[in-house]
Scaffold this active site. Sequence first.
Site, PDB file in Angstrom:
ATOM      1  N   ASP A  21       0.626   1.375  -0.781  1.00  0.00           N
ATOM      2  CA  ASP A  21       0.227   1.709   0.583  1.00  0.00           C
ATOM      3  C   ASP A  21       1.362   2.367   1.380  1.00  0.00           C
ATOM      4  OD1 ASP A  21       1.389  -0.867   0.360  1.00  0.00           O
ATOM      5  OD2 ASP A  21       0.613  -1.499   2.298  1.00  0.00           O
ATOM      6  N   HIS A  22       2.583   2.351   0.832  1.00  0.00           N
ATOM      7  CA  HIS A  22       3.712   2.967   1.544  1.00  0.00           C
ATOM      8  C   HIS A  22       4.114   4.323   0.975  1.00  0.00           C
ATOM      9  CE1 HIS A  22       4.889  -0.592   4.035  1.00  0.00           C
ATOM     10  NE2 HIS A  22       4.008  -1.116   3.205  1.00  0.00           N
TER      11      HIS A  22
END
Lengths: 297, 297
Positions: free
Chosen positions: B64-65
């Site tokens: 997600d980063h």
Amino acid sequence: MEIRFLGTGGSIPTGFRASPSVVVRRDEELLMFDCGEGTQVRMASCGLGLNKPMKIFITHMHGDHVLGLPGLIMSMSLLGRTRELEIYGPPGIREFLESIGRILGYDPKFPISIEEVRAGGAVEGRGYRVLVEAADHGIPCNAFSLEEGAKREFLPERAMELGVPKGPLWKELQLGRAVSINGRIVEPSQVLGELKRGRKIVYASDTRPSEPIMSLSRGADILIHDSTFDDSRAEEAKEYGHSTASEAASVAKGAEVRALILFHLSPIYRDPAPLLLQAKRIFPNSMVAYDSMALEL
Amino acid sequence: MEIRFLGTGGSIPTGFRASPSVVVRRDEELLMFDCGEGTQVRMASCGLGLNKPMKIFITHMHGDHVLGLPGLIMSMSLLGRTRELEIYGPPGIREFLESIGRILGYDPKFPISIEEVRAGGAVEGRGYRVLVEAADHGIPCNAFSLEEGAKREFLPERAMELGVPKGPLWKELQLGRAVSINGRIVEPSQVLGELKRGRKIVYASDTRPSEPIMSLSRGADILIHDSTFDDSRAEEAKEYGHSTASEAASVAKGAEVRALILFHLSPIYRDPAPLLLQAKRIFPNSMVAYDSMALEL
């Protein structure tokens, strides 16, 4: 059966056209075609659910068609998916998913089967199959045809006439099994109508117009076809392995499909009207896909 | 200087909180912190532009980063970026980008430098530096502090008193060079005010509250801190290497920052009010980040 267009744009996603992804919901199963960046969020906002039986078909290994897959898988796992996910894509799809999984250290808690498919291949489902054909896009690229098996419709009034009461016996007949009523046998064939061909949906993005795609699309109810450019950019379409609106319409006309959906539009078309007009001149039953568009079939 | 919150949610992106990404626009340069899936579209809709001088700082290799990075790079290349892009991230960032680039066959048309950074490292920019500290997240994870150099303010009225007319000579003095007026020398120190410390912004996502992060955050103007859970889920925060709202507030209080931004909220918080109330009890100048939020500094 419902077709949901989660993303309909080509190359660069924008606020008005996300990267390509189309989901066909058929009974309880989801059949996804391509999975561009951001697909998981649009899937959720369409209420499609992440724990349904699901097959994902990837056309080719360009980022805009595949970069949503790792995030979708990760979210499915975080949300507790248990069902197997089946993925069918071109050569490279396995290495792509396995490399990212290894580097990001994620290990989904549900089974994933990955199969690399090629022209001539077929994936069998319950009551349908998906045929694979080669698209013409400069790199290995698939087009897919989802074809339901022919079916006879159940005729309730015929069952009543034959004295079969509404209820579990109807279900038996629908499943193709004979039933007995007061010692008399009623065969499924007595309560079923004529054989009707199933629905057929073709997904051909990205591709030049081609004979194999036209042949794959023969008689389809819906043809979803690459229409990256309008006719004034025919040279670009050729150079980058895409189609113009008119070229997509010519395939639709040649294949005698019922409806054409112009798909994978370049981000230069904020207003898709020129593409629609050009397509309609050749194939009147054309429409332009837009994000979140739903078609019932 | 403007801080743009492109995505503010943790783990699973939703329609109301996208995956983490924060951009600091400073003069003409963009400094991005993390790049979750879908960042490129939100960057474009905030009008940030894809051909600016730019550094990207990645905290850690969770999807997600980082999953927005390949698509961002591809779109930059398609849109004709020419400037070098600098990427600073944890070990693994190079392999991630190079593997995906190889498998998807993309070869950006602009230079990209990738540097793997660790606690104690520093990245120098024009008039600022970015310090790297270790976050406490179970895997190698960075926190970053953007710190501008101390500056003396130019005093126009002092320049006028000394007979230096508005125009190119002012520029010379601002650049630290003495100028000559009718044979008389005016030194920059004569027209500059007191030394003022520069602005400081700390980005700490994802992390447990920790001494090193508190130390990194000392006196910051803005602390953007992991606040994945509310206090009722303190055990989960601990288990997954995250912070509660109160823990984030305690770091802010201990580090005597000016303002705390609660960030990286779990998708379970459709309404972030509980987190805000809990944080404010400990550190009143707290606020909750939301997607597209802009802060001028």
